[in-house]
Scaffold this motif. Structure first.
Motif, short mmCIF file in Angstrom:
data_model
loop_
_atom_site.label_atom_id
_atom_site.label_comp_id
_atom_site.label_asym_id
_atom_site.label_seq_id
_atom_site.Cartn_x
_atom_site.Cartn_y
_atom_site.Cartn_z
N SER A 132 0.83 -1.22 0.00
CA SER A 132 0.00 0.00 0.00
C SER A 132 0.86 1.26 0.00
CB SER A 132 -0.94 0.01 1.20
OG SER A 132 -0.22 0.05 2.40
N THR A 133 2.12 1.13 0.36
CA THR A 133 3.03 2.27 0.38
C THR A 133 3.78 2.41 -0.94
OG1 THR A 133 3.34 1.98 2.75
CG2 THR A 133 4.96 3.32 1.62
N ASP A 134 4.29 1.28 -1.46
CA ASP A 134 5.11 1.33 -2.68
C ASP A 134 4.99 -0.01 -3.41
OD1 ASP A 134 7.06 1.50 -4.66
OD2 ASP A 134 8.55 2.41 -3.34
N ARG A 135 3.98 -0.13 -4.26
CA ARG A 135 3.72 -1.39 -4.96
C ARG A 135 4.90 -1.81 -5.83
NH1 ARG A 135 -1.78 -1.97 -7.62
NH2 ARG A 135 -2.35 -2.82 -5.61
N ARG A 136 5.58 -0.86 -6.46
CA ARG A 136 6.70 -1.20 -7.34
C ARG A 136 7.82 -1.89 -6.55
NH1 ARG A 136 11.43 0.81 -8.48
NH2 ARG A 136 11.15 2.64 -7.18
N MET A 137 8.20 -1.34 -5.43
CA MET A 137 9.25 -1.95 -4.60
C MET A 137 8.77 -3.27 -4.00
SD MET A 137 12.12 -0.48 -4.77
CE MET A 137 12.93 -1.28 -3.40
N PHE A 138 7.50 -3.32 -3.62
CA PHE A 138 6.92 -4.55 -3.10
C PHE A 138 7.04 -5.67 -4.13
CE2 PHE A 138 3.11 -7.28 -3.03
CZ PHE A 138 3.28 -7.90 -1.80
N CYS A 139 6.61 -5.41 -5.35
CA CYS A 139 6.64 -6.44 -6.40
C CYS A 139 8.08 -6.82 -6.76
CB CYS A 139 5.88 -5.96 -7.63
SG CYS A 139 4.09 -5.92 -7.39
N ALA A 140 8.97 -5.84 -6.80
CA ALA A 140 10.38 -6.14 -7.10
C ALA A 140 10.99 -7.03 -6.01
CB ALA A 140 11.18 -4.84 -7.24
N THR A 141 10.71 -6.72 -4.76
CA THR A 141 11.22 -7.52 -3.65
C THR A 141 10.60 -8.90 -3.65
OG1 THR A 141 11.57 -5.53 -2.32
CG2 THR A 141 11.44 -7.63 -1.12
N LEU A 142 9.32 -8.97 -3.90
CA LEU A 142 8.60 -10.24 -3.96
C LEU A 142 9.19 -11.15 -5.04
CD1 LEU A 142 6.06 -11.67 -2.78
CD2 LEU A 142 4.78 -10.60 -4.62
N LEU A 143 9.34 -10.64 -6.23
CA LEU A 143 9.84 -11.45 -7.34
C LEU A 143 11.30 -11.84 -7.14
CD1 LEU A 143 9.20 -12.73 -10.05
CD2 LEU A 143 9.86 -10.58 -11.15
N THR A 144 12.12 -10.89 -6.74
CA THR A 144 13.54 -11.17 -6.53
C THR A 144 13.75 -12.22 -5.45
OG1 THR A 144 14.11 -8.92 -7.19
CG2 THR A 144 15.78 -10.14 -5.96
N SER A 145 13.06 -12.06 -4.33
CA SER A 145 13.23 -13.04 -3.24
C SER A 145 12.64 -14.39 -3.60
CB SER A 145 12.65 -12.51 -1.93
OG SER A 145 11.26 -12.28 -2.04
N ALA A 146 11.51 -14.40 -4.31
CA ALA A 146 10.90 -15.67 -4.70
C ALA A 146 11.83 -16.49 -5.59
CB ALA A 146 9.57 -15.42 -5.42
N ILE A 147 12.56 -15.82 -6.46
CA ILE A 147 13.51 -16.51 -7.34
C ILE A 147 14.80 -16.86 -6.60
CG2 ILE A 147 14.97 -16.23 -9.39
CD1 ILE A 147 12.66 -14.47 -10.54
N ALA A 148 15.32 -15.92 -5.83
CA ALA A 148 16.62 -16.10 -5.19
C ALA A 148 16.62 -17.15 -4.08
CB ALA A 148 17.11 -14.76 -4.63
N ILE A 149 15.56 -17.24 -3.32
CA ILE A 149 15.54 -18.13 -2.15
C ILE A 149 15.79 -19.59 -2.51
CG2 ILE A 149 14.07 -19.04 -0.29
CD1 ILE A 149 12.98 -16.06 -0.12
N PRO A 150 15.02 -20.20 -3.41
CA PRO A 150 15.29 -21.61 -3.73
C PRO A 150 16.67 -21.82 -4.34
CG PRO A 150 13.15 -20.95 -4.62
CD PRO A 150 13.82 -19.72 -4.11
N LEU A 151 17.12 -20.86 -5.16
CA LEU A 151 18.43 -20.99 -5.78
C LEU A 151 19.55 -20.90 -4.74
CD1 LEU A 151 17.83 -18.89 -9.03
CD2 LEU A 151 17.68 -21.38 -8.73
N CYS A 152 19.42 -19.99 -3.79
CA CYS A 152 20.42 -19.85 -2.72
C CYS A 152 20.43 -21.07 -1.80
CB CYS A 152 20.19 -18.58 -1.92
SG CYS A 152 20.60 -17.08 -2.82
N ILE A 153 19.25 -21.59 -1.49
CA ILE A 153 19.19 -22.78 -0.64
C ILE A 153 19.85 -23.95 -1.34
CG2 ILE A 153 17.64 -24.49 0.39
CD1 ILE A 153 15.73 -22.15 1.00
N THR A 154 19.61 -24.09 -2.64
CA THR A 154 20.24 -25.17 -3.41
C THR A 154 21.76 -25.04 -3.36
OG1 THR A 154 18.35 -25.27 -4.90
CG2 THR A 154 20.40 -26.21 -5.71
N ALA A 155 22.26 -23.83 -3.49
CA ALA A 155 23.71 -23.61 -3.54
C ALA A 155 24.38 -23.73 -2.17
CB ALA A 155 23.99 -22.23 -4.13
N THR A 156 23.67 -23.38 -1.11
CA THR A 156 24.33 -23.29 0.20
C THR A 156 23.95 -24.38 1.20
OG1 THR A 156 22.64 -21.78 1.05
CG2 THR A 156 24.58 -20.79 -0.01
#
Length: 146
Positions: free
Chosen positions: A76-100
């Motif tokens: 409700s404050t900043d949809r653009r940053m919300f969506c960017a954070t949502l998408l980036t973290s959704a992609i990065a989390i499984p990949l980082c867990i796989t690697a580490t």
């Protein structure tokens, strides 16, 4: 009623994903589609969908509750940053867990995304409090980020 509809539209992504997570928690059909096995080949739908799956009702409750609260505050404050954070973290989390974490084979849950959204919220408040010279609030949110 108009005010409620306005608030729902302001948080449409949060409301939609909360509903999808609740739906995924109530049916095993989505589990077979979205479950990600980190040490096997997987698709984009699994990278994004694994966050909607949970190990138990309690896990679902706490993850979705935190996601809904943080999502409403951030989207409700900043949809653009919300969506960017949502998408980036959704992609990065499984990949980082796989690697580490080679011992983890299956990932489920919104916990990682919840953490990313909290970090975005805390960083935003910290930045704003520093700009407004509010040292107490800056100290509190700086400490929370640590």
């Amino acid at each position: 009623m108009d005010q409620l509809l306005h608030r729902i539209r302001a948080c449409l992504v949060t409301v939609s994903l909360t509903g999808l997570a609740l739906l995924a928690g109530s049916t095993s059909l989505l589990s077979s589609v979205f479950e990600i096995h980190l040490h096997q080949s997987f698709g984009v739908h699994q990278i994004l969908g694994c966050h909607l799956l949970h190990w138990s009702g309690e896990h679902l409750f706490w993850d979705v509750a935190m996601f809904a609260v943080l999502g409403v505050l951030v989207e409700s404050t900043d949809r653009r940053m919300f969506c960017a954070t949502l998408l980036t973290s959704a992609i990065a989390i499984p990949l980082c867990i796989t690697a580490t974490n080679p011992g983890v084979d299956v990932y489920r849950g919104l916990s990682g995304i919840d953490t990313a959204l909290f970090s975005l919220l805390a960083t935003t408040v910290l930045h704003r409090s520093l700009a407004e010279n509010d040292r107490l609030l800056a100290w509190v949110f700086g400490s929370l980020l640590l």
